[in-house]
Design a protein around this motif. Sequence first.
Motif, short mmCIF file in Angstrom:
data_model
loop_
_atom_site.label_atom_id
_atom_site.label_comp_id
_atom_site.label_asym_id
_atom_site.label_seq_id
_atom_site.Cartn_x
_atom_site.Cartn_y
_atom_site.Cartn_z
N MET A 111 48.75 57.79 57.11
CA MET A 111 47.31 57.94 56.79
C MET A 111 46.48 57.59 58.02
O MET A 111 46.77 56.64 58.73
CB MET A 111 46.95 57.00 55.63
N HIS B 63 42.48 55.04 55.58
CA HIS B 63 42.80 53.63 55.34
C HIS B 63 41.53 52.86 54.95
O HIS B 63 41.53 52.09 53.99
CB HIS B 63 43.43 53.04 56.60
N ILE C 203 40.44 53.66 51.39
CA ILE C 203 41.21 52.94 50.37
C ILE C 203 40.75 51.48 50.31
O ILE C 203 40.63 50.89 49.24
CB ILE C 203 42.73 53.04 50.67
N VAL D 174 39.53 49.38 47.10
CA VAL D 174 40.06 48.08 46.69
C VAL D 174 38.92 47.11 46.38
O VAL D 174 38.96 46.38 45.39
CB VAL D 174 41.00 47.51 47.78
N TYR E 62 37.58 47.95 43.05
CA TYR E 62 38.47 47.50 41.97
C TYR E 62 38.24 46.03 41.65
O TYR E 62 38.25 45.62 40.49
CB TYR E 62 39.94 47.72 42.35
N PHE F 199 36.96 44.49 38.16
CA PHE F 199 37.73 43.44 37.46
C PHE F 199 36.81 42.29 37.05
O PHE F 199 36.88 41.81 35.91
CB PHE F 199 38.86 42.93 38.36
N PHE G 181 39.18 52.81 37.58
CA PHE G 181 40.64 52.69 37.67
C PHE G 181 41.31 54.06 37.50
O PHE G 181 42.33 54.34 38.12
CB PHE G 181 41.16 51.73 36.60
N MET G 182 40.72 54.91 36.63
CA MET G 182 41.31 56.24 36.41
C MET G 182 40.63 57.29 37.29
O MET G 182 40.91 58.49 37.14
CB MET G 182 41.21 56.61 34.93
N SER H 206 45.90 46.16 34.70
CA SER H 206 45.28 47.42 35.15
C SER H 206 44.89 47.32 36.63
O SER H 206 45.05 48.28 37.39
CB SER H 206 44.03 47.72 34.32
N VAL H 207 44.38 46.13 37.01
CA VAL H 207 43.99 45.93 38.42
C VAL H 207 45.24 45.99 39.31
O VAL H 207 45.25 46.68 40.34
CB VAL H 207 43.26 44.58 38.62
N VAL I 272 46.48 49.63 39.70
CA VAL I 272 45.70 50.45 40.64
C VAL I 272 45.90 49.95 42.08
O VAL I 272 45.89 50.73 43.03
CB VAL I 272 44.21 50.50 40.22
N MET I 273 46.16 48.64 42.23
CA MET I 273 46.43 48.09 43.56
C MET I 273 47.80 48.56 44.07
O MET I 273 47.99 48.73 45.28
CB MET I 273 46.38 46.56 43.53
N TRP J 207 49.07 51.49 43.50
CA TRP J 207 48.81 52.85 44.00
C TRP J 207 48.10 52.78 45.36
O TRP J 207 48.46 53.51 46.30
CB TRP J 207 47.96 53.61 42.98
N ALA J 208 47.09 51.90 45.46
CA ALA J 208 46.34 51.77 46.71
C ALA J 208 47.28 51.31 47.84
O ALA J 208 47.14 51.75 48.99
CB ALA J 208 45.19 50.79 46.54
N LYS K 245 49.06 54.22 49.17
CA LYS K 245 48.14 55.02 49.99
C LYS K 245 48.02 54.42 51.40
O LYS K 245 47.76 55.12 52.36
CB LYS K 245 46.75 55.06 49.33
N MET K 246 48.19 53.07 51.46
CA MET K 246 48.12 52.39 52.76
C MET K 246 49.51 52.23 53.38
O MET K 246 49.70 51.45 54.31
CB MET K 246 47.43 51.03 52.59
N LYS K 247 50.49 52.96 52.81
CA LYS K 247 51.88 52.99 53.32
C LYS K 247 52.54 51.62 53.33
O LYS K 247 53.32 51.32 54.23
CB LYS K 247 51.91 53.57 54.75
N LEU L 114 47.48 56.25 35.32
CA LEU L 114 46.54 56.84 34.37
C LEU L 114 46.94 56.49 32.94
O LEU L 114 46.11 56.14 32.10
CB LEU L 114 46.49 58.37 34.56
#
Lengths: 98, 199
Positions: free
Chosen positions: A1, A6, A9, A13, A16, A20, A62-63, B76-77, B80-81, B83-84, B87-89, B180
Amino acid sequence: MDAAGHDDIQHHVRVYVMVFIALACLTAVTVGVSYLHLGRAAAIGVALTIAGIKGGLVAGYFMHLVSERKVIYWVLSLTAVFFLFVLFLPLLTVNEAQ
Amino acid sequence: MSDIAIPYMVKPHPVTGLPNGKLGIWLFLASEVMLFGALFSSYVLLRTGAESWPRGADELNVPLATVNTMVLIISSVTMVMSWASLKMKNLAKYRLYMGLTVLCAFIFLVIKYFEYTSKFHHNHFPSTSNFFGIYFTLTGLHGIHVIGGIIVNVYLLTAGTSLWHTDPEHFTNRVENAGLYWHFVDLVWIFLFPSLYLL
């Protein structure tokens, strides 16, 4: 990426974490309000409004619905129509009951 | 046969603008909305049609359910983290967050187990009343969804991770789709909690 992706994302974060915190606060509010013993209509209104906001935050962030493709919005709109139909279907039986 | 790849699993389909897997999971979630929607409608009908209906807080354990609500929100947090992180490898962070997601799911089920056994000890069963009938049906169905989520997430945490080394984008999409579903399970609980416990 690449670097831009980066950073993008990293921004996600931070969102998110904010979501929360909002969800945790709204959970505390909805439980707190339930101890106030409001009238039935007010209690249902407050509880479902807060649940709706929380659900919107989960679905939106989140979705990733806030930045989703149109085809998903169409699928969900159609689902919402049928969901409301199912929800209010019992109203059709009111006259029979009387 | 093994040379034939399923099309549009990573790249978006030209018609929908989405990978096929993602559209598929959203259509599945649409059917799930109808499943829970029908039961929610039944709950409203039973409640409005009853001469008397107990207040959820008088029959159920609100503090335990509040803890469970927070556990699902945290999961849930972390989902999603995870997945993130992909994305950041960062596979190590993915494993950490996905592991925490599975842990939270187990904590939710353990708390639910204590809630259920407490009800059974007080002779409260699905057959006891319409209230307990719809309570056990809705929370039981939701619990089965939590178990389903655990199975998928444990796979993605263990054997499923091998896809990361051959096709990282495809694996990231799989985690997003599992996410999801998991967020939907959280979303359902967000509505079940006030409806059953607080009103």
